[in-house]
Design a protein around this motif. Structure first.
Motif: not given
Length: 166
Positions: A33-49, A115-125
């Motif tokens: 993602g982007v901003g302060q949330v960038r890289n703040s949750m690892d892949r395993a945690a994100y997928l489980l949540l 999710r919001s941060s990652r959504r913003q990254l996808m929008a930028e990319l």
């Protein structure tokens, strides 16, 4: 039939190379993602949540089966999420002896942030892509992931954990 002879060998070589580059770059950035949330949750945690949010409360075995990974892996990955209050362990409503994992309100809030941060990254990319190109890419990537998951499924049944799901 040797699948490498089907179609254009050069195209298959280019595809495997691009998938390898994607995997490396995705891991380097963790698509966090982007901003302060960038890289703040690892892949395993994100997928489980995300899975708990989409499918609701469930036991470790059901969660592991739905993700195509081993129960011991889920147990190990869920422990820090419980410790930080993102997931709660509750008793099963019909069998008080069984434990059910549930996304906590704090976990849902945190997941929405990421999710919001990652959504913003996808929008930028993909900002210079058309809506049809985004849709086509998503459909093809989904199809590719399903094929990978299907191919890995027999290994998961035998107790060999597919590395892409964790």
């Amino acid at each position: 039939m040797d699948m490498t002879t089907v179609g254009d060998t050069g195209l298959l070589d280019a595809l495997q190379h691009e998938v390898a580059l994607f995997a490396r770059r995705a891991e380097q950035t963790r698509l966090g993602g982007v901003g302060q949330v960038r890289n703040s949750m690892d892949r395993a945690a994100y997928l489980l949540l995300n899975r708990l949010d989409k499918e609701g409360p469930m036991g470790v075995k059901a969660l592991a089966a739905s993700m195509g990974i081993d129960s011991s892996t889920v147990t190990r990955q869920v422990a820090p999420l419980v410790d930080t209050g993102l997931v709660k362990r509750t008793s099963h409503p019909e069998d008080g002896r069984a434990v059910v994992l549930q996304l906590s309100p704090r976990g849902l809030s945190r997941l929405e942030e990421v999710r919001s941060s990652r959504r913003q990254l996808m929008a930028e990319l993909t900002q210079d892509w058309t809506p049809d190109e985004r849709e086509a890419f998503c459909a093809l990537l989904t199809r590719f992931n399903v094929a990978l998951s299907t191919r890995a499924a027999p290994q998961a049944v035998q107790g060999v954990e597919p590395t892409s799901a964790s």
